[in-house]
Design a protein around this motif. Structure first.
Motif, PDB file in Angstrom:
ATOM      1  N   ILE A 148     -10.371  -4.221  -0.673  1.00 17.27           N
ATOM      2  CA  ILE A 148      -9.667  -5.130  -1.571  1.00 17.27           C
ATOM      3  C   ILE A 148      -8.936  -4.273  -2.610  1.00 17.27           C
ATOM      4  CG2 ILE A 148      -9.891  -7.051  -3.188  1.00 17.27           C
ATOM      5  CD1 ILE A 148     -10.749  -7.663  -0.249  1.00 17.27           C
ATOM      6  N   VAL A 149      -7.636  -4.397  -2.647  1.00 13.40           N
ATOM      7  CA  VAL A 149      -6.818  -3.671  -3.625  1.00 13.40           C
ATOM      8  C   VAL A 149      -5.775  -4.627  -4.188  1.00 13.40           C
ATOM      9  CG1 VAL A 149      -7.099  -1.385  -2.578  1.00 13.40           C
ATOM     10  CG2 VAL A 149      -5.220  -2.852  -1.845  1.00 13.40           C
ATOM     11  N   PRO A 150      -5.278  -4.342  -5.383  1.00 13.80           N
ATOM     12  CA  PRO A 150      -4.180  -5.159  -5.914  1.00 13.80           C
ATOM     13  C   PRO A 150      -2.982  -5.094  -4.960  1.00 13.80           C
ATOM     14  CG  PRO A 150      -5.070  -3.724  -7.629  1.00 13.80           C
ATOM     15  CD  PRO A 150      -5.686  -3.299  -6.324  1.00 13.80           C
ATOM     16  N   PRO A 151      -2.256  -6.185  -4.782  1.00 13.53           N
ATOM     17  CA  PRO A 151      -1.123  -6.194  -3.838  1.00 13.53           C
ATOM     18  C   PRO A 151      -0.108  -5.081  -4.095  1.00 13.53           C
ATOM     19  CG  PRO A 151      -1.600  -8.416  -4.573  1.00 13.53           C
ATOM     20  CD  PRO A 151      -2.479  -7.506  -5.375  1.00 13.53           C
ATOM     21  N   ARG A 152       0.094  -4.676  -5.356  1.00 16.77           N
ATOM     22  CA  ARG A 152       1.080  -3.639  -5.664  1.00 16.77           C
ATOM     23  C   ARG A 152       0.726  -2.293  -5.041  1.00 16.77           C
ATOM     24  NH1 ARG A 152      -2.419  -2.942  -9.594  1.00 16.77           N
ATOM     25  NH2 ARG A 152      -2.687  -0.859 -10.464  1.00 16.77           N
ATOM     26  N   VAL A 153      -0.563  -2.069  -4.795  1.00 22.51           N
ATOM     27  CA  VAL A 153      -0.972  -0.798  -4.187  1.00 22.51           C
ATOM     28  C   VAL A 153      -0.330  -0.646  -2.812  1.00 22.51           C
ATOM     29  CG1 VAL A 153      -2.948   0.485  -3.247  1.00 22.51           C
ATOM     30  CG2 VAL A 153      -3.113  -0.583  -5.496  1.00 22.51           C
ATOM     31  N   ILE A 154      -0.174  -1.743  -2.108  1.00 16.18           N
ATOM     32  CA  ILE A 154       0.457  -1.704  -0.788  1.00 16.18           C
ATOM     33  C   ILE A 154       1.975  -1.865  -0.908  1.00 16.18           C
ATOM     34  CG2 ILE A 154       0.610  -2.863   1.450  1.00 16.18           C
ATOM     35  CD1 ILE A 154      -2.410  -3.548   1.006  1.00 16.18           C
ATOM     36  N   SER A 155       2.416  -2.880  -1.629  1.00 13.00           N
ATOM     37  CA  SER A 155       3.852  -3.178  -1.689  1.00 13.00           C
ATOM     38  C   SER A 155       4.639  -2.145  -2.478  1.00 13.00           C
ATOM     39  CB  SER A 155       4.081  -4.572  -2.269  1.00 13.00           C
ATOM     40  OG  SER A 155       3.672  -4.618  -3.625  1.00 13.00           O
ATOM     41  N   GLN A 156       3.978  -1.453  -3.398  1.00 13.03           N
ATOM     42  CA  GLN A 156       4.670  -0.465  -4.231  1.00 13.03           C
ATOM     43  C   GLN A 156       4.002   0.903  -4.141  1.00 13.03           C
ATOM     44  OE1 GLN A 156       4.755  -2.256  -8.121  1.00 13.03           O
ATOM     45  NE2 GLN A 156       6.351  -3.687  -7.536  1.00 13.03           N
ATOM     46  N   PHE A 157       3.508   1.227  -2.970  1.00 12.56           N
ATOM     47  CA  PHE A 157       2.796   2.495  -2.782  1.00 12.56           C
ATOM     48  C   PHE A 157       3.667   3.673  -3.218  1.00 12.56           C
ATOM     49  CE2 PHE A 157       1.167   6.161  -0.509  1.00 12.56           C
ATOM     50  CZ  PHE A 157      -0.204   6.028  -0.666  1.00 12.56           C
ATOM     51  N   HIS A 158       4.900   3.690  -2.773  1.00 15.75           N
ATOM     52  CA  HIS A 158       5.808   4.782  -3.121  1.00 15.75           C
ATOM     53  C   HIS A 158       6.001   4.869  -4.641  1.00 15.75           C
ATOM     54  CE1 HIS A 158       9.218   7.526  -3.021  1.00 15.75           C
ATOM     55  NE2 HIS A 158       9.847   6.686  -3.810  1.00 15.75           N
ATOM     56  N   GLU A 159       6.298   3.754  -5.261  1.00 20.08           N
ATOM     57  CA  GLU A 159       6.545   3.731  -6.702  1.00 20.08           C
ATOM     58  C   GLU A 159       5.311   4.145  -7.498  1.00 20.08           C
ATOM     59  OE1 GLU A 159       9.417   0.958  -4.709  1.00 20.08           O
ATOM     60  OE2 GLU A 159       7.258   1.323  -4.558  1.00 20.08           O
ATOM     61  N   GLU A 160       4.142   3.669  -7.067  1.00 18.40           N
ATOM     62  CA  GLU A 160       2.888   4.025  -7.752  1.00 18.40           C
ATOM     63  C   GLU A 160       2.625   5.532  -7.651  1.00 18.40           C
ATOM     64  OE1 GLU A 160       0.637   2.024  -9.452  1.00 18.40           O
ATOM     65  OE2 GLU A 160       1.981   0.321  -9.240  1.00 18.40           O
ATOM     66  N   THR A 161       2.918   6.088  -6.492  1.00 20.42           N
ATOM     67  CA  THR A 161       2.706   7.518  -6.283  1.00 20.42           C
ATOM     68  C   THR A 161       3.664   8.348  -7.127  1.00 20.42           C
ATOM     69  OG1 THR A 161       1.959   7.048  -4.032  1.00 20.42           O
ATOM     70  CG2 THR A 161       2.596   9.305  -4.500  1.00 20.42           C
ATOM     71  N   VAL A 162       4.942   7.977  -7.101  1.00 19.62           N
ATOM     72  CA  VAL A 162       5.954   8.702  -7.870  1.00 19.62           C
ATOM     73  C   VAL A 162       5.693   8.585  -9.375  1.00 19.62           C
ATOM     74  CG1 VAL A 162       8.426   8.748  -8.446  1.00 19.62           C
ATOM     75  CG2 VAL A 162       7.691   8.569  -6.060  1.00 19.62           C
ATOM     76  N   ALA A 163       5.225   7.430  -9.824  1.00 23.79           N
ATOM     77  CA  ALA A 163       4.939   7.228 -11.250  1.00 23.79           C
ATOM     78  C   ALA A 163       3.892   8.217 -11.750  1.00 23.79           C
ATOM     79  CB  ALA A 163       4.477   5.789 -11.497  1.00 23.79           C
ATOM     80  N   GLU A 164       3.026   8.674 -10.873  1.00 21.67           N
ATOM     81  CA  GLU A 164       1.996   9.656 -11.242  1.00 21.67           C
ATOM     82  C   GLU A 164       2.492  11.096 -11.086  1.00 21.67           C
ATOM     83  OE1 GLU A 164      -0.841   9.038 -12.562  1.00 21.67           O
ATOM     84  OE2 GLU A 164      -1.159   6.916 -12.149  1.00 21.67           O
ATOM     85  N   SER A 165       3.739  11.257 -10.657  1.00 24.23           N
ATOM     86  CA  SER A 165       4.319  12.580 -10.343  1.00 24.23           C
ATOM     87  C   SER A 165       3.619  13.252  -9.170  1.00 24.23           C
ATOM     88  CB  SER A 165       4.307  13.501 -11.568  1.00 24.23           C
ATOM     89  OG  SER A 165       5.094  12.955 -12.592  1.00 24.23           O
ATOM     90  N   PHE A 166       3.022  12.439  -8.300  1.00 26.78           N
ATOM     91  CA  PHE A 166       2.422  12.972  -7.083  1.00 26.78           C
ATOM     92  C   PHE A 166       3.518  13.157  -6.038  1.00 26.78           C
ATOM     93  CE2 PHE A 166      -1.808  10.558  -8.023  1.00 26.78           C
ATOM     94  CZ  PHE A 166      -2.118  11.464  -9.016  1.00 26.78           C
ATOM     95  N   ARG A 167       3.288  14.063  -5.127  1.00 25.56           N
ATOM     96  CA  ARG A 167       4.239  14.366  -4.060  1.00 25.56           C
ATOM     97  C   ARG A 167       3.796  13.699  -2.762  1.00 25.56           C
ATOM     98  NH1 ARG A 167       5.130  20.839  -5.178  1.00 25.56           N
ATOM     99  NH2 ARG A 167       5.659  20.604  -7.383  1.00 25.56           N
ATOM    100  N   HIS A 168       4.750  13.137  -2.052  1.00 27.08           N
ATOM    101  CA  HIS A 168       4.452  12.531  -0.751  1.00 27.08           C
ATOM    102  C   HIS A 168       4.312  13.622   0.299  1.00 27.08           C
ATOM    103  CE1 HIS A 168       4.946   8.273  -1.621  1.00 27.08           C
ATOM    104  NE2 HIS A 168       5.913   8.615  -2.438  1.00 27.08           N
ATOM    105  N   LEU A 169       3.381  13.419   1.201  1.00 27.20           N
ATOM    106  CA  LEU A 169       3.212  14.323   2.335  1.00 27.20           C
ATOM    107  C   LEU A 169       3.331  13.493   3.603  1.00 27.20           C
ATOM    108  CD1 LEU A 169       2.590  17.125   3.490  1.00 27.20           C
ATOM    109  CD2 LEU A 169       0.149  16.578   3.283  1.00 27.20           C
ATOM    110  N   SER A 170       4.403  13.703   4.342  1.00 24.53           N
ATOM    111  CA  SER A 170       4.622  12.990   5.596  1.00 24.53           C
ATOM    112  C   SER A 170       3.687  13.517   6.677  1.00 24.53           C
ATOM    113  CB  SER A 170       6.074  13.165   6.057  1.00 24.53           C
ATOM    114  OG  SER A 170       6.955  12.615   5.121  1.00 24.53           O
TER     115      SER A 170
END
Length: 129
Positions: A56-78
């Protein structure tokens, strides 16, 4: 520069300020001289487990995964072909595909995996908790 890869639970605990996140992990993630990476496999894991009712997670965790990650200055790893091949080739009796992928990424990208999961002791990766 230190390079970290967050296990999915470490990412979720960071986002929710969960006290389960160890002080060593918290300090390392917060260090401005550390590059913190989040795997595409974590987005896959969160969405899969949420859909099946196991997480169970807040809907934004899924719908805004990219934005949430970038907001923390984390880097995406494909996920690359090399990551996928390595994850499938481990001769370890660990069946969780998400863990196998994170281990492969941690190993091949030479990143320390931030995780409380002792199952990673069976993989050739450095962990921090």
């Amino acid at each position: 520069m230190n390079e970290l890869l967050l296990d999915t639970h470490a990412l979720l605990w960071w986002w929710s300020n969960n006290p389960s996140l160890s002080s060593a992990a918290l300090e390392a993630i917060a260090d401005p001289d550390t590059a913190v990476h989040v795997s595409a496999a974590s987005a896959w894991e969160i969405a899969t487990k949420h859909r099946s009712g196991r997480l169970i997670v807040p809907p934004r965790v899924i719908s805004q995964f990219h934005e949430e990650t970038v907001a923390e200055s984390f880097r995406h790893l494909s996920v690359s072909y090399a990551h996928a091949r390595q994850a499938g080739m481990y001769d370890i009796a660990h069946k969780d595909p998400f863990d196998r992928m994170l281990a492969a990424q941690s190993e091949l990208e030479t990143m320390t995996l931030v995780t409380a999961d002792r199952a990673f002791e069976d993989f050739p990766v450095n962990t921090l908790w």
